[in-house]
Design a protein around this motif. Structure first.
Motif, mmCIF file in Angstrom:
data_model
loop_
_atom_site.group_PDB
_atom_site.id
_atom_site.type_symbol
_atom_site.label_atom_id
_atom_site.label_comp_id
_atom_site.label_asym_id
_atom_site.label_seq_id
_atom_site.Cartn_x
_atom_site.Cartn_y
_atom_site.Cartn_z
ATOM 1 N N TYR A 83 0.790 -1.533 -0.478
ATOM 2 C CA TYR A 83 0.086 0.070 0.130
ATOM 3 C C TYR A 83 1.195 1.523 0.412
ATOM 4 C CZ TYR A 83 -3.887 -3.259 1.398
ATOM 5 O OH TYR A 83 -4.464 -4.033 1.375
ATOM 6 N N ASP A 84 1.887 1.585 -1.130
ATOM 7 C CA ASP A 84 2.372 2.662 -1.161
ATOM 8 C C ASP A 84 1.917 3.487 -2.213
ATOM 9 O OD1 ASP A 84 4.483 4.794 -0.993
ATOM 10 O OD2 ASP A 84 5.919 3.725 -2.008
ATOM 11 N N PRO A 85 1.364 4.616 -1.802
ATOM 12 C CA PRO A 85 -0.035 5.301 -3.304
ATOM 13 C C PRO A 85 1.820 5.972 -3.812
ATOM 14 C CG PRO A 85 0.618 6.740 -1.256
ATOM 15 C CD PRO A 85 1.236 5.068 -0.729
ATOM 16 N N ARG A 86 2.703 5.784 -3.328
ATOM 17 C CA ARG A 86 4.578 6.505 -4.224
ATOM 18 C C ARG A 86 5.135 5.301 -5.396
ATOM 19 N NH1 ARG A 86 7.378 7.888 1.018
ATOM 20 N NH2 ARG A 86 6.543 5.852 0.883
ATOM 21 N N SER A 87 3.616 4.735 -5.046
ATOM 22 C CA SER A 87 4.581 3.499 -5.800
ATOM 23 C C SER A 87 4.542 2.945 -7.998
ATOM 24 C CB SER A 87 4.337 1.811 -5.746
ATOM 25 O OG SER A 87 4.699 1.054 -6.702
ATOM 26 N N ALA A 88 5.256 2.994 -8.433
ATOM 27 C CA ALA A 88 5.572 3.173 -10.263
ATOM 28 C C ALA A 88 4.254 2.173 -10.919
ATOM 29 C CB ALA A 88 6.863 2.792 -10.586
ATOM 30 N N ASP A 89 4.440 1.599 -9.592
ATOM 31 C CA ASP A 89 3.278 -0.353 -9.563
ATOM 32 C C ASP A 89 1.732 0.806 -9.882
ATOM 33 O OD1 ASP A 89 1.009 -2.616 -9.655
ATOM 34 O OD2 ASP A 89 3.091 -3.634 -8.798
ATOM 35 N N PRO A 90 0.951 0.114 -10.447
ATOM 36 C CA PRO A 90 -0.293 1.188 -10.627
ATOM 37 C C PRO A 90 -1.050 -0.437 -9.117
ATOM 38 C CG PRO A 90 0.009 0.604 -13.085
ATOM 39 C CD PRO A 90 1.366 0.422 -12.172
ATOM 40 N N ARG A 91 -1.037 -0.643 -9.502
ATOM 41 C CA ARG A 91 -1.797 -1.759 -8.228
ATOM 42 C C ARG A 91 -1.158 -1.332 -6.900
ATOM 43 N NH1 ARG A 91 -1.368 -7.224 -6.883
ATOM 44 N NH2 ARG A 91 -3.072 -8.011 -5.738
ATOM 45 N N VAL A 92 -0.013 -1.211 -6.436
ATOM 46 C CA VAL A 92 0.027 -0.646 -5.250
ATOM 47 C C VAL A 92 -0.148 0.720 -5.447
ATOM 48 C CG1 VAL A 92 2.809 -0.544 -3.512
ATOM 49 C CG2 VAL A 92 1.923 -2.450 -5.526
ATOM 50 N N ALA A 93 -0.152 1.505 -6.565
ATOM 51 C CA ALA A 93 -0.090 3.189 -6.005
ATOM 52 C C ALA A 93 -1.966 2.788 -5.418
ATOM 53 C CB ALA A 93 0.708 3.795 -6.814
ATOM 54 N N LEU A 94 -2.751 2.894 -6.132
ATOM 55 C CA LEU A 94 -4.272 2.465 -6.535
ATOM 56 C C LEU A 94 -4.292 1.970 -4.556
ATOM 57 C CD1 LEU A 94 -5.085 1.654 -9.604
ATOM 58 C CD2 LEU A 94 -5.391 4.237 -8.322
ATOM 59 N N ALA A 95 -4.059 1.663 -4.233
ATOM 60 C CA ALA A 95 -3.884 0.363 -3.141
ATOM 61 C C ALA A 95 -3.958 1.731 -2.614
ATOM 62 C CB ALA A 95 -3.328 -0.966 -3.105
ATOM 63 N N GLY A 96 -2.882 2.063 -2.460
ATOM 64 C CA GLY A 96 -1.878 3.248 -1.524
ATOM 65 C C GLY A 96 -3.402 3.977 -1.471
ATOM 66 N N VAL A 97 -3.386 4.989 -2.179
ATOM 67 C CA VAL A 97 -4.190 5.814 -2.639
ATOM 68 C C VAL A 97 -5.829 5.650 -1.278
ATOM 69 C CG1 VAL A 97 -5.505 7.694 -3.617
ATOM 70 C CG2 VAL A 97 -3.661 6.759 -3.934
ATOM 71 N N LYS A 98 -6.458 4.225 -1.874
ATOM 72 C CA LYS A 98 -7.543 4.267 -1.677
ATOM 73 C C LYS A 98 -7.473 4.426 0.368
ATOM 74 C CE LYS A 98 -11.346 0.242 -1.588
ATOM 75 N NZ LYS A 98 -10.599 -0.123 -0.052
ATOM 76 N N LEU A 99 -6.414 3.207 0.261
ATOM 77 C CA LEU A 99 -6.122 3.924 2.175
ATOM 78 C C LEU A 99 -6.243 4.709 2.615
ATOM 79 C CD1 LEU A 99 -5.438 1.284 4.122
ATOM 80 C CD2 LEU A 99 -3.155 1.478 3.804
ATOM 81 N N MET A 100 -4.848 5.738 2.061
ATOM 82 C CA MET A 100 -4.632 6.750 2.659
ATOM 83 C C MET A 100 -6.289 7.896 1.947
ATOM 84 S SD MET A 100 -1.461 7.991 0.494
ATOM 85 C CE MET A 100 -1.536 9.723 1.489
ATOM 86 N N GLU A 101 -7.293 7.118 1.859
ATOM 87 C CA GLU A 101 -8.548 8.021 1.422
ATOM 88 C C GLU A 101 -9.616 7.510 2.387
ATOM 89 O OE1 GLU A 101 -10.553 6.467 -2.258
ATOM 90 O OE2 GLU A 101 -11.217 8.704 -2.769
ATOM 91 N N GLU A 102 -8.923 6.545 3.218
ATOM 92 C CA GLU A 102 -10.084 5.823 4.289
ATOM 93 C C GLU A 102 -9.348 6.421 5.511
ATOM 94 O OE1 GLU A 102 -9.514 1.609 3.710
ATOM 95 O OE2 GLU A 102 -11.321 1.546 1.932
ATOM 96 N N GLU A 103 -8.255 6.323 5.434
ATOM 97 C CA GLU A 103 -8.228 7.631 7.005
ATOM 98 C C GLU A 103 -8.342 8.779 6.790
ATOM 99 O OE1 GLU A 103 -5.321 7.320 10.222
ATOM 100 O OE2 GLU A 103 -6.777 5.683 8.925
ATOM 101 N N CYS A 104 -8.490 9.685 5.517
ATOM 102 C CA CYS A 104 -8.253 10.665 5.427
ATOM 103 C C CYS A 104 -9.747 10.730 5.682
ATOM 104 C CB CYS A 104 -8.144 11.530 3.824
ATOM 105 S SG CYS A 104 -6.441 11.277 3.981
ATOM 106 N N GLN A 105 -11.324 10.551 5.319
ATOM 107 C CA GLN A 105 -12.363 10.229 5.882
ATOM 108 C C GLN A 105 -12.280 9.701 7.015
ATOM 109 O OE1 GLN A 105 -14.592 11.732 3.766
ATOM 110 N NE2 GLN A 105 -16.063 11.100 5.506
ATOM 111 N N TRP A 106 -11.866 9.119 7.779
ATOM 112 C CA TRP A 106 -11.871 9.314 9.650
ATOM 113 C C TRP A 106 -11.294 10.919 10.198
ATOM 114 C CZ3 TRP A 106 -8.143 8.957 13.556
ATOM 115 C CH2 TRP A 106 -8.832 8.518 14.724
#
Length: 65
Positions: A12-35
């Motif tokens: 879960y690293d939104p800075r990753s060059a791998d799109p799957r990893v970057a998107l998973a990281g952004v999703k996790l950050m979005e959930e944390e920001c909402q909280w």
């Protein structure tokens, strides 16, 4: 006997060059920001802030908070 989890491991690293990893990281950050947003609004309301003030501080209309 080894217990092997069949699910793939996802980083879960939104800075990753791998799109799957970057998107998973952004999703996790979005959930944390909402909280965090919910928590901050509750703190503000408990401190007596009205919805208009909260909206102004967030740069949003009070209806969108």
């Amino acid at each position: 006997m080894m217990n092997i989890d069949p699910r793939p491991t996802v980083s879960y690293d939104p800075r990753s060059a791998d799109p799957r990893v970057a998107l998973a990281g952004v999703k996790l950050m979005e959930e944390e920001c909402q909280w965090l947003l919910v928590r901050a609004v509750r703190l503000a309301r408990a401190a007596g802030y009205d919805w208009g003030r909260i909206g102004r501080l967030l740069g949003r209309s009070r209806q969108s908070v």
